[in-house]
Design a protein around this motif. Sequence first.
Motif, PDB file in Angstrom:
ATOM      1  N   UNK A  75      36.861  18.326  50.983  1.00  0.00           N
ATOM      2  CA  UNK A  75      36.142  17.314  50.210  1.00  0.00           C
ATOM      3  C   UNK A  75      36.564  17.368  48.752  1.00  0.00           C
ATOM      4  N   UNK A  76      36.617  18.576  48.195  1.00  0.00           N
ATOM      5  CA  UNK A  76      37.019  18.741  46.796  1.00  0.00           C
ATOM      6  C   UNK A  76      38.457  18.287  46.578  1.00  0.00           C
ATOM      7  N   UNK A  77      39.370  18.729  47.446  1.00  0.00           N
ATOM      8  CA  UNK A  77      40.776  18.388  47.281  1.00  0.00           C
ATOM      9  C   UNK A  77      41.018  16.898  47.492  1.00  0.00           C
ATOM     10  N   UNK A  78      40.273  16.287  48.415  1.00  0.00           N
ATOM     11  CA  UNK A  78      40.436  14.853  48.652  1.00  0.00           C
ATOM     12  C   UNK A  78      40.077  14.058  47.402  1.00  0.00           C
ATOM     13  N   UNK A  79      38.976  14.414  46.747  1.00  0.00           N
ATOM     14  CA  UNK A  79      38.585  13.722  45.515  1.00  0.00           C
ATOM     15  C   UNK A  79      39.648  13.881  44.432  1.00  0.00           C
ATOM     16  N   UNK A  80      40.182  15.106  44.317  1.00  0.00           N
ATOM     17  CA  UNK A  80      41.198  15.359  43.295  1.00  0.00           C
ATOM     18  C   UNK A  80      42.478  14.582  43.602  1.00  0.00           C
ATOM     19  N   UNK A  81      42.872  14.536  44.873  1.00  0.00           N
ATOM     20  CA  UNK A  81      44.080  13.811  45.248  1.00  0.00           C
ATOM     21  C   UNK A  81      43.924  12.310  45.050  1.00  0.00           C
ATOM     22  N   UNK A  82      42.734  11.786  45.316  1.00  0.00           N
ATOM     23  CA  UNK A  82      42.504  10.349  45.169  1.00  0.00           C
ATOM     24  C   UNK A  82      42.733   9.900  43.727  1.00  0.00           C
ATOM     25  N   UNK A  83      42.397  10.753  42.755  1.00  0.00           N
ATOM     26  CA  UNK A  83      42.645  10.388  41.349  1.00  0.00           C
ATOM     27  C   UNK A  83      44.054  10.749  40.906  1.00  0.00           C
ATOM     28  N   UNK A  84      44.906  11.140  41.855  1.00  0.00           N
ATOM     29  CA  UNK A  84      46.302  11.394  41.530  1.00  0.00           C
ATOM     30  C   UNK A  84      46.594  12.764  40.975  1.00  0.00           C
ATOM     31  N   UNK A  85      45.686  13.728  41.197  1.00  0.00           N
ATOM     32  CA  UNK A  85      45.894  15.090  40.722  1.00  0.00           C
ATOM     33  C   UNK A  85      45.964  16.051  41.904  1.00  0.00           C
ATOM     34  N   UNK A  86      46.106  17.315  41.613  1.00  0.00           N
ATOM     35  CA  UNK A  86      46.201  18.338  42.640  1.00  0.00           C
ATOM     36  C   UNK A  86      45.606  19.636  42.094  1.00  0.00           C
ATOM     37  N   UNK A  87      44.786  20.314  42.892  1.00  0.00           N
ATOM     38  CA  UNK A  87      44.155  21.553  42.443  1.00  0.00           C
ATOM     39  C   UNK A  87      44.403  22.651  43.471  1.00  0.00           C
ATOM     40  N   UNK A  88      45.325  23.546  43.141  1.00  0.00           N
ATOM     41  CA  UNK A  88      45.650  24.659  44.030  1.00  0.00           C
ATOM     42  C   UNK A  88      44.706  25.841  43.849  1.00  0.00           C
ATOM     43  N   UNK A  89      43.940  25.836  42.767  1.00  0.00           N
ATOM     44  CA  UNK A  89      43.095  26.991  42.458  1.00  0.00           C
ATOM     45  C   UNK A  89      41.807  27.029  43.279  1.00  0.00           C
TER      46      UNK A  89
ATOM     47  N   UNK B 119      44.453   1.273  34.987  1.00  0.00           N
ATOM     48  CA  UNK B 119      43.017   1.580  34.957  1.00  0.00           C
ATOM     49  C   UNK B 119      42.535   1.753  33.529  1.00  0.00           C
ATOM     50  N   UNK B 120      43.336   2.405  32.716  1.00  0.00           N
ATOM     51  CA  UNK B 120      42.965   2.598  31.312  1.00  0.00           C
ATOM     52  C   UNK B 120      42.921   1.252  30.585  1.00  0.00           C
ATOM     53  N   UNK B 121      43.862   0.371  30.896  1.00  0.00           N
ATOM     54  CA  UNK B 121      43.871  -0.956  30.281  1.00  0.00           C
ATOM     55  C   UNK B 121      42.667  -1.783  30.714  1.00  0.00           C
ATOM     56  N   UNK B 122      42.142  -1.484  31.913  1.00  0.00           N
ATOM     57  CA  UNK B 122      40.967  -2.209  32.402  1.00  0.00           C
ATOM     58  C   UNK B 122      39.667  -1.659  31.840  1.00  0.00           C
ATOM     59  N   UNK B 123      39.750  -0.680  30.959  1.00  0.00           N
ATOM     60  CA  UNK B 123      38.564  -0.137  30.319  1.00  0.00           C
ATOM     61  C   UNK B 123      37.972   1.082  30.997  1.00  0.00           C
ATOM     62  N   UNK B 124      38.659   1.619  31.997  1.00  0.00           N
ATOM     63  CA  UNK B 124      38.165   2.814  32.692  1.00  0.00           C
ATOM     64  C   UNK B 124      38.494   4.051  31.858  1.00  0.00           C
ATOM     65  N   UNK B 125      37.516   4.902  31.674  1.00  0.00           N
ATOM     66  CA  UNK B 125      37.736   6.145  30.913  1.00  0.00           C
ATOM     67  C   UNK B 125      38.400   7.170  31.832  1.00  0.00           C
ATOM     68  N   UNK B 126      39.704   7.104  31.887  1.00  0.00           N
ATOM     69  CA  UNK B 126      40.484   7.856  32.863  1.00  0.00           C
ATOM     70  C   UNK B 126      40.295   9.358  32.700  1.00  0.00           C
ATOM     71  N   UNK B 127      40.516   9.874  31.505  1.00  0.00           N
ATOM     72  CA  UNK B 127      40.446  11.321  31.292  1.00  0.00           C
ATOM     73  C   UNK B 127      39.056  11.866  31.605  1.00  0.00           C
ATOM     74  N   UNK B 128      38.025  11.139  31.212  1.00  0.00           N
ATOM     75  CA  UNK B 128      36.663  11.614  31.451  1.00  0.00           C
ATOM     76  C   UNK B 128      36.369  11.706  32.958  1.00  0.00           C
ATOM     77  N   UNK B 129      36.789  10.697  33.715  1.00  0.00           N
ATOM     78  CA  UNK B 129      36.530  10.712  35.155  1.00  0.00           C
ATOM     79  C   UNK B 129      37.358  11.779  35.862  1.00  0.00           C
ATOM     80  N   UNK B 130      38.607  11.926  35.463  1.00  0.00           N
ATOM     81  CA  UNK B 130      39.446  12.953  36.080  1.00  0.00           C
ATOM     82  C   UNK B 130      38.879  14.338  35.791  1.00  0.00           C
ATOM     83  N   UNK B 131      38.433  14.553  34.569  1.00  0.00           N
ATOM     84  CA  UNK B 131      37.832  15.838  34.202  1.00  0.00           C
ATOM     85  C   UNK B 131      36.587  16.106  35.042  1.00  0.00           C
ATOM     86  N   UNK B 132      35.764  15.075  35.222  1.00  0.00           N
ATOM     87  CA  UNK B 132      34.561  15.219  36.035  1.00  0.00           C
ATOM     88  C   UNK B 132      34.908  15.566  37.478  1.00  0.00           C
ATOM     89  N   UNK B 133      35.955  14.949  38.013  1.00  0.00           N
ATOM     90  CA  UNK B 133      36.371  15.240  39.393  1.00  0.00           C
ATOM     91  C   UNK B 133      36.859  16.675  39.517  1.00  0.00           C
TER      92      UNK B 133
END
Length: 343
Positions: A72-86, A226-240
């Motif tokens: 569940x955790x990795x799926x959320x991270x992958x959906x936003x285009x990131x990866x968490x091996x830790x 997404x950033x051009x559409x007004x989405x706060x990309x860094x904040x959401x990725x950090x939250x994920x």
Amino acid sequence: MPPATELRALPETGTTEPEGRRLKLARLRDLSLVPVLLVLCLIGFIVSPAFLTSDNLLGVGQQSTELSLLVLAQALVLIVGRMDLSLESTIGLAPVVAVWLVLPDHGARFNGLGLLPEWTSIPLCLLVGAIIGLINGFLILKLRLNGFIVTLGGLTLLRGLQIAISEGQSIVNVPRSFSYLGSATWLGVPAAVWICTVLFAIGGSTLAWLRHGRALYAIGGNAEAARAAGIRVDRLVWAVLIIGSLLAAFAGILYTGHYGSISADQGSGWIFQVFAATVIGGVSLNGGRGTLFGALTGVLTLQLVVNVMTLAGVPPLWNQFLNGAIIIVALIISRFASGEKQE
């Protein structure tokens, strides 16, 4: 020209496709493993009549819970285009640190500090997970370091810290609060199964219907759009990233309660199973695609394969080979089923 709020992130290929077709393909990908699960159940019944007993199926569900939370955790991270091996190290370190701060020194193999009361063990464990996600987010989003390298280094660093604090020993004297959720039964079903079901339902509903959930797909598909559409990309990725580490820490609580102890190598090697489950469940490694239902069917597929092999008397030494083969086959199927153009 449509307003910025109506912009929709498109794949990097620049191609478009009708919305109805996209939804149909998404639904098909979500359900692609359901026939596989049914076939596995049939094979399991043929191999051993004990396969379809409630004890065996509940056992499979119980054994899937901790891995499910990591998926569940990795799926959320992958959906936003990131990866968490830790994540595989967080499931071990967070419980160890919490127990280390709570348990007193009683002359056993593992000596704690006893600084805090026992009831704080679960909040402490979750706090450790949140701090790990916070640090990962800072390094990746603020210092702009490569996420793969950061989390790979985190995997090694956290594993070393876990072994150092536990002195390489399994911790068998854990607080009662740690052992309850992983061992309790509610209405004849393990509590951990209920908890995982609820968490997947919340996560899936958020991704499907809430604005912030849909924004995660936009970020994974094209972060700049997404950033051009007004989405706060860094904040959401950090939250994920923080939520992902929190889920990994909670998985450590369930695992500790399930087995009644914290092993020195708890979570070691799990990241391969996590990626196997997410990939065969239809979550794209490139971001912006996949569902939590698909990821859950990926977990169940892996666990049923292992269960059938065990009932058939196949040595468990073949499990790792099988997981790797499943990942490769899933990538091949995903490549041709999605119709994506790759260089």
